[in-house]
Motif scaffolding. Structure first.
Motif, PDB file in Angstrom:
ATOM      1  N   GLU A 109      25.371  37.299 -44.051  1.00 18.90           N
ATOM      2  CA  GLU A 109      25.508  35.840 -44.034  1.00 18.90           C
ATOM      3  C   GLU A 109      26.048  35.327 -45.365  1.00 18.90           C
ATOM      4  O   GLU A 109      26.903  34.426 -45.391  1.00 18.90           O
ATOM      5  CB  GLU A 109      24.153  35.204 -43.727  1.00 18.90           C
ATOM      6  CG  GLU A 109      23.665  35.455 -42.307  1.00 18.90           C
ATOM      7  CD  GLU A 109      22.212  35.088 -42.113  1.00 18.90           C
ATOM      8  OE1 GLU A 109      21.811  34.917 -40.951  1.00 18.90           O
ATOM      9  OE2 GLU A 109      21.480  34.980 -43.109  1.00 18.90           O
ATOM     10  N   GLY A 111      28.019  36.787 -47.360  1.00 20.42           N
ATOM     11  CA  GLY A 111      29.431  37.125 -47.498  1.00 20.42           C
ATOM     12  C   GLY A 111      30.353  36.208 -46.729  1.00 20.42           C
ATOM     13  O   GLY A 111      31.511  36.025 -47.118  1.00 20.42           O
ATOM     14  N   PHE A 112      29.866  35.613 -45.633  1.00 24.78           N
ATOM     15  CA  PHE A 112      30.762  34.832 -44.774  1.00 24.78           C
ATOM     16  C   PHE A 112      30.356  33.369 -44.619  1.00 24.78           C
ATOM     17  O   PHE A 112      31.130  32.579 -44.083  1.00 24.78           O
ATOM     18  CB  PHE A 112      30.814  35.473 -43.380  1.00 24.78           C
ATOM     19  CG  PHE A 112      31.506  36.804 -43.360  1.00 24.78           C
ATOM     20  CD1 PHE A 112      32.891  36.885 -43.340  1.00 24.78           C
ATOM     21  CD2 PHE A 112      30.776  37.984 -43.390  1.00 24.78           C
ATOM     22  CE1 PHE A 112      33.537  38.107 -43.318  1.00 24.78           C
ATOM     23  CE2 PHE A 112      31.408  39.214 -43.377  1.00 24.78           C
ATOM     24  CZ  PHE A 112      32.800  39.283 -43.345  1.00 24.78           C
ATOM     25  N   VAL A 115      32.777  30.869 -46.371  1.00 32.07           N
ATOM     26  CA  VAL A 115      34.040  30.729 -45.645  1.00 32.07           C
ATOM     27  C   VAL A 115      33.835  29.873 -44.402  1.00 32.07           C
ATOM     28  O   VAL A 115      34.652  29.007 -44.075  1.00 32.07           O
ATOM     29  CB  VAL A 115      34.594  32.118 -45.258  1.00 32.07           C
ATOM     30  CG1 VAL A 115      35.876  31.972 -44.450  1.00 32.07           C
ATOM     31  CG2 VAL A 115      34.839  32.958 -46.500  1.00 32.07           C
ATOM     32  N   MET A 116      32.729  30.099 -43.713  1.00 38.06           N
ATOM     33  CA  MET A 116      32.446  29.332 -42.501  1.00 38.06           C
ATOM     34  C   MET A 116      32.281  27.837 -42.813  1.00 38.06           C
ATOM     35  O   MET A 116      32.836  26.976 -42.117  1.00 38.06           O
ATOM     36  CB  MET A 116      31.178  29.876 -41.852  1.00 38.06           C
ATOM     37  CG  MET A 116      30.691  29.085 -40.643  1.00 38.06           C
ATOM     38  SD  MET A 116      29.085  29.718 -40.087  1.00 38.06           S
ATOM     39  CE  MET A 116      28.716  28.540 -38.770  1.00 38.06           C
ATOM     40  N   LEU A 127      40.516  34.425 -39.574  1.00 38.99           N
ATOM     41  CA  LEU A 127      39.513  34.804 -40.562  1.00 38.99           C
ATOM     42  C   LEU A 127      38.326  33.853 -40.499  1.00 38.99           C
ATOM     43  O   LEU A 127      37.171  34.276 -40.617  1.00 38.99           O
ATOM     44  CB  LEU A 127      40.118  34.820 -41.973  1.00 38.99           C
ATOM     45  CG  LEU A 127      39.131  35.117 -43.118  1.00 38.99           C
ATOM     46  CD1 LEU A 127      38.413  36.441 -42.888  1.00 38.99           C
ATOM     47  CD2 LEU A 127      39.862  35.118 -44.464  1.00 38.99           C
ATOM     48  N   HIS A 128      38.604  32.567 -40.309  1.00 41.06           N
ATOM     49  CA  HIS A 128      37.499  31.608 -40.230  1.00 41.06           C
ATOM     50  C   HIS A 128      36.649  31.878 -38.989  1.00 41.06           C
ATOM     51  O   HIS A 128      35.408  31.855 -39.055  1.00 41.06           O
ATOM     52  CB  HIS A 128      38.040  30.180 -40.190  1.00 41.06           C
ATOM     53  CG  HIS A 128      36.980  29.145 -40.390  1.00 41.06           C
ATOM     54  ND1 HIS A 128      36.212  28.666 -39.344  1.00 41.06           N
ATOM     55  CD2 HIS A 128      36.522  28.535 -41.512  1.00 41.06           C
ATOM     56  CE1 HIS A 128      35.341  27.786 -39.808  1.00 41.06           C
ATOM     57  NE2 HIS A 128      35.507  27.682 -41.115  1.00 41.06           N
ATOM     58  N   SER A 131      34.509  34.813 -39.602  1.00 37.03           N
ATOM     59  CA  SER A 131      33.385  34.470 -40.464  1.00 37.03           C
ATOM     60  C   SER A 131      32.269  33.805 -39.672  1.00 37.03           C
ATOM     61  O   SER A 131      31.083  34.093 -39.877  1.00 37.03           O
ATOM     62  CB  SER A 131      33.851  33.546 -41.598  1.00 37.03           C
ATOM     63  OG  SER A 131      34.831  34.174 -42.397  1.00 37.03           O
ATOM     64  N   THR A 132      32.633  32.904 -38.765  1.00 40.39           N
ATOM     65  CA  THR A 132      31.627  32.253 -37.929  1.00 40.39           C
ATOM     66  C   THR A 132      30.882  33.274 -37.078  1.00 40.39           C
ATOM     67  O   THR A 132      29.653  33.222 -36.940  1.00 40.39           O
ATOM     68  CB  THR A 132      32.283  31.196 -37.028  1.00 40.39           C
ATOM     69  OG1 THR A 132      32.986  30.245 -37.839  1.00 40.39           O
ATOM     70  CG2 THR A 132      31.235  30.465 -36.196  1.00 40.39           C
ATOM     71  N   MET A 134      30.463  36.442 -37.765  1.00 42.88           N
ATOM     72  CA  MET A 134      29.629  37.273 -38.634  1.00 42.88           C
ATOM     73  C   MET A 134      28.327  36.554 -39.000  1.00 42.88           C
ATOM     74  O   MET A 134      27.262  37.168 -39.061  1.00 42.88           O
ATOM     75  CB  MET A 134      30.389  37.645 -39.901  1.00 42.88           C
ATOM     76  CG  MET A 134      31.518  38.650 -39.699  1.00 42.88           C
ATOM     77  SD  MET A 134      30.924  40.249 -39.044  1.00 42.88           S
ATOM     78  CE  MET A 134      31.350  40.081 -37.302  1.00 42.88           C
TER      79      MET A 134
END
Length: 479
Positions: A109, A111-112, A115-116, A127-128, A131-132, A134
């Protein structure tokens, strides 16, 4: 404090803090997956309402996530401060399992999450979206390890006791203990349902006030599809969980059913209502249905279910709490199934978004998922008593050697601080819900990042709404 002993105050303190804590992870688990679905639909269809709903619920997710982390830290500290006996006895199990949660879920969480929350205009859409996903997976992994640790306390496996201390000998057996699969599934579905009814109630509230737009209709419709499809599945999983509990924790089942005595022989009736009296060893004022408890739990019309008198007095859970918390959970589950069925009928009649009785009902059902989760946890944890590790370590042997005065003081401090801090947080969440979804206009002013006026440094930065501004807007509309 109020004539209570240190042990009782320690249990109340832990129950109080975990009751506050569970609200936020439950909604976070459901919202993370809901956000992943919304973003996936946005990428597939490019319908703006999915994007608008994503950014609306992202802010609410950020606030819930932040409050969940803060309240969760307190829970971890209590193992050492209030339950040192348990930590010394079973720390070799609980410590690694909680560490695995940090190494997998928290790191994923961390790590991403940034970005989210802040990367919509700074990274590519794939990528977004990744991230969501992840972050959503991270919330489920966290659920996995927490439920593994707690389930081991209910159905301990894969260990030996050497010199009075638990030593793990088979980690697979420790993690995948007999109750774990049922409890993990039951809790994950409960989180999804709690979120669905929170989302549905938010939409119903807006529809009742005339805020009828495609985005509000869409989130109302999605929430009710979830209720229709998943609530019956939860009932089936709950039945399987009950059968597992019958096998491994029969005293809990006896307390849930308020069944005291099997000396009469034959099948056990289902007691709908009554009051289990611990002193008289009977359930007073009971209303019962013959045969039904045996049919539900044993799938038999002849075999009785366990009775509380089969167990020594000191090994019985406090039946009144277990009896009524279980019935509250079941009642809410039935109301959820009813909500889904009613919504299907209204869809057929083209009145799903205009039936005011149904909209009012769904508004009142908003907190039902959280109440059901709390009732379920009370049933589970009080039903395990007087054991902290079932049939291995008693709760009285797990508590730290604090005085009742010390425990009473810290409990009072927790009550004051929690209602102040998390009360404000809950009010802010409701404020965000009241604003409703609005069209997303690209890069938000002051959203942070390179060249912007500020750089977000915490999850709450994603929710930058001002309560006073919203009040001014409302006053302006009134004028």
């Amino acid at each position: 404090m109020f004539g209570l002993e240190a042990l009782e105050l320690a249990r109340i303190q832990f129950a109080f803090t975990i009751a506050f804590h569970i609200i936020f992870p439950a909604i976070t688990i459901g919202l993370a997956s809901y956000l992943a679905v919304l973003e996936g639909l946005w990428l597939k269809t490019r319908q703006e309402l999915y994007r608008d709903l994503y950014h609306f619920w992202l802010k609410i997710f950020a606030v819930n996530f932040a409050m969940g982390v803060v309240s969760g830290i307190v829970m971890a500290y209590q193992f050492g401060t209030n339950w040192s006996g348990y930590s010394e006895f079973a720390g070799s199990i609980t410590g690694p399992l909680l560490a695995y949660e940090v190494l997998t879920a928290f790191f994923l969480e961390a790590g991403f999450l940034g970005v989210m929350l802040f990367g919509w205009n700074r990274v590519g859409p794939r990528l977004h979206f990744f991230s969501t996903i992840m972050v959503a997976i991270g919330t489920l992994i966290s659920t996995f390890w927490i439920l593994a640790s707690n389930s081991w306390m209910h159905t301990p496996q894969g260990h030996e006791i050497i010199d009075g201390v638990v030593v793990p000998v088979d980690w697979f057996a420790v993690v995948f203990n007999p109750s774990f699969p049922y409890r993990l599934t039951h809790m994950a579905i409960a989180a999804f349902l709690a979120t669905a009814f929170f989302v549905g109630a938010s939409a119903a509230w807006h529809l009742l006030r005339g805020n009828d737009n495609p985005a509000v209709r869409k989130m109302f419709s999605m929430a009710l599809w979830m209720a229709l499809l998943v609530a019956p599945v939860q009932a089936a999983v709950g039945d399987l969980h009950g059968l597992n509990t019958l096998e491994y924790q029969p005293a809990k089942i006896a307390a849930m059913e308020g069944n005291w005595d099997n000396s009469h022989g034959g099948p056990t009736p289902l007691i709908l209502f009554g009051w289990p009296d611990m002193e008289r060893e009977e359930t007073l004022y009971k209303i019962e249905i013959p045969y039904l408890a045996s049919l539900i739990l044993n799938h038999s019309l002849t075999e009785p279910i366990p009775a509380l008198k089969d167990f020594a007095r000191e090994d019985r859970p406090y039946a009144p709490i277990v009896f009524w918390s279980f019935r509250l959970m079941v009642l809410i589950g039935l109301l959820m199934i009813f909500s889904g069925a009613w919504s299907l009928w209204l869809r057929y009649r083209k009145k799903l978004f205009t039936s005011r009785p149904f909209l009012r009902f769904m508004t009142w059902m908003g907190p039902s998922g959280i109440v059901a989760i709390l009732a379920g946890w009370i049933t589970t944890e009080v039903g395990r008593q007087p054991w902290v590790v079932y049939e291995i370590m008693r709760t009285a042997d797990a508590v730290s050697p604090h005085s009742a005065t010390q425990m009473g003081f810290t409990l009072a401090m927790f009550v004051v601080v929690y209602f102040a801090v998390f009360g404000v947080g809950l009010v802010y969440v409701l404020h965000l819900v009241a604003k409703g979804p609005v069209p997303f206009e690209g890069r938000e002013k002051g959203a942070g990042g390179p060249g912007e006026s500020r750089t977000p440094a915490r999850p709450l930065s994603a929710a930058d709404e001002r309560v006073d501004t919203h009040k001014k807007d409302q006053l302006g509309k009134g004028n």
